[in-house]
Write a protein that holds these residues in place. Structure first.
Motif, mmCIF file in Angstrom:
data_model
loop_
_atom_site.group_PDB
_atom_site.id
_atom_site.type_symbol
_atom_site.label_atom_id
_atom_site.label_comp_id
_atom_site.label_asym_id
_atom_site.label_seq_id
_atom_site.Cartn_x
_atom_site.Cartn_y
_atom_site.Cartn_z
ATOM 1 N N ILE A 31 -1.205 26.110 2.488
ATOM 2 C CA ILE A 31 -1.962 24.684 2.774
ATOM 3 C C ILE A 31 -1.154 24.229 3.389
ATOM 4 O O ILE A 31 -1.735 23.424 4.084
ATOM 5 C CB ILE A 31 -0.661 24.358 1.169
ATOM 6 C CG1 ILE A 31 -2.421 25.330 -0.083
ATOM 7 C CG2 ILE A 31 -1.214 23.659 0.594
ATOM 8 C CD1 ILE A 31 -1.141 25.803 -1.739
ATOM 9 N N CYS A 35 -5.063 25.320 5.473
ATOM 10 C CA CYS A 35 -5.790 26.535 5.965
ATOM 11 C C CYS A 35 -7.112 26.431 5.697
ATOM 12 O O CYS A 35 -7.479 25.906 4.108
ATOM 13 C CB CYS A 35 -5.453 28.165 5.386
ATOM 14 S SG CYS A 35 -6.143 29.485 5.798
ATOM 15 N N ASP A 36 -8.455 27.338 5.522
ATOM 16 C CA ASP A 36 -9.434 27.302 4.499
ATOM 17 C C ASP A 36 -9.612 27.493 3.272
ATOM 18 O O ASP A 36 -9.151 27.865 2.852
ATOM 19 C CB ASP A 36 -10.582 28.160 5.011
ATOM 20 C CG ASP A 36 -11.933 28.278 4.601
ATOM 21 O OD1 ASP A 36 -11.848 27.064 4.220
ATOM 22 O OD2 ASP A 36 -12.066 29.444 3.946
ATOM 23 N N PRO A 37 -9.869 26.036 2.272
ATOM 24 C CA PRO A 37 -9.425 26.216 1.082
ATOM 25 C C PRO A 37 -9.915 27.340 0.063
ATOM 26 O O PRO A 37 -9.623 27.476 -0.808
ATOM 27 C CB PRO A 37 -10.134 24.336 0.909
ATOM 28 C CG PRO A 37 -10.606 23.861 2.388
ATOM 29 C CD PRO A 37 -10.322 25.572 3.318
ATOM 30 N N VAL A 40 -7.099 30.326 0.303
ATOM 31 C CA VAL A 40 -6.204 29.211 -0.237
ATOM 32 C C VAL A 40 -6.821 29.877 -1.821
ATOM 33 O O VAL A 40 -6.327 30.144 -2.843
ATOM 34 C CB VAL A 40 -5.484 28.228 -0.472
ATOM 35 C CG1 VAL A 40 -5.194 28.018 -1.654
ATOM 36 C CG2 VAL A 40 -5.181 28.043 1.222
ATOM 37 N N GLN A 41 -7.787 29.264 -1.893
ATOM 38 C CA GLN A 41 -8.871 29.561 -3.502
ATOM 39 C C GLN A 41 -8.316 31.054 -4.262
ATOM 40 O O GLN A 41 -7.906 31.780 -4.970
ATOM 41 C CB GLN A 41 -10.233 29.228 -3.743
ATOM 42 C CG GLN A 41 -10.165 28.905 -5.205
ATOM 43 C CD GLN A 41 -9.954 27.845 -6.353
ATOM 44 O OE1 GLN A 41 -9.233 27.024 -5.899
ATOM 45 N NE2 GLN A 41 -9.265 28.288 -7.594
ATOM 46 N N LYS A 44 -4.984 32.015 -4.719
ATOM 47 C CA LYS A 44 -4.493 31.843 -5.770
ATOM 48 C C LYS A 44 -5.315 32.511 -6.622
ATOM 49 O O LYS A 44 -4.156 32.479 -8.351
ATOM 50 C CB LYS A 44 -5.025 30.698 -5.898
ATOM 51 C CG LYS A 44 -4.032 29.836 -5.529
ATOM 52 C CD LYS A 44 -4.705 27.813 -5.891
ATOM 53 C CE LYS A 44 -3.750 26.982 -5.015
ATOM 54 N NZ LYS A 44 -4.384 25.295 -5.287
#
Length: 67
Positions: A31, A35-37, A40-41, A44
């Protein structure tokens, strides 16, 4: 549950807890660097799966006591 089984569960719990913390640190770094969301998702989601596994192991270690 035998002492051996409990020891194995506690060992796996410790390993997963450390992995969960590592995912948390990696997500925060991703984050911070923008970085590419989507990545990240995905991280998570993996972290949440680890948390679910930790919860299941806790349930095996600590038996339910009906009061």
């Amino acid at each position: 549950m035998s002492e051996q089984e409990q020891a194995e569960i506690r060992l796996e719990y410790s390993r997963l807890k450390q992995e969960h913390a590592d995912f948390d640190a990696a997500i925060n770094a991703m984050i911070a660097t923008g970085c590419d969301p989507l990545q990240v998702q995905r991280m998570k989601k993996k972290k949440l799966m680890l948390k679910d596994r930790l919860s299941a192991l806790e349930d095996r270690i600590i038996p339910d006591i009906i009061a």
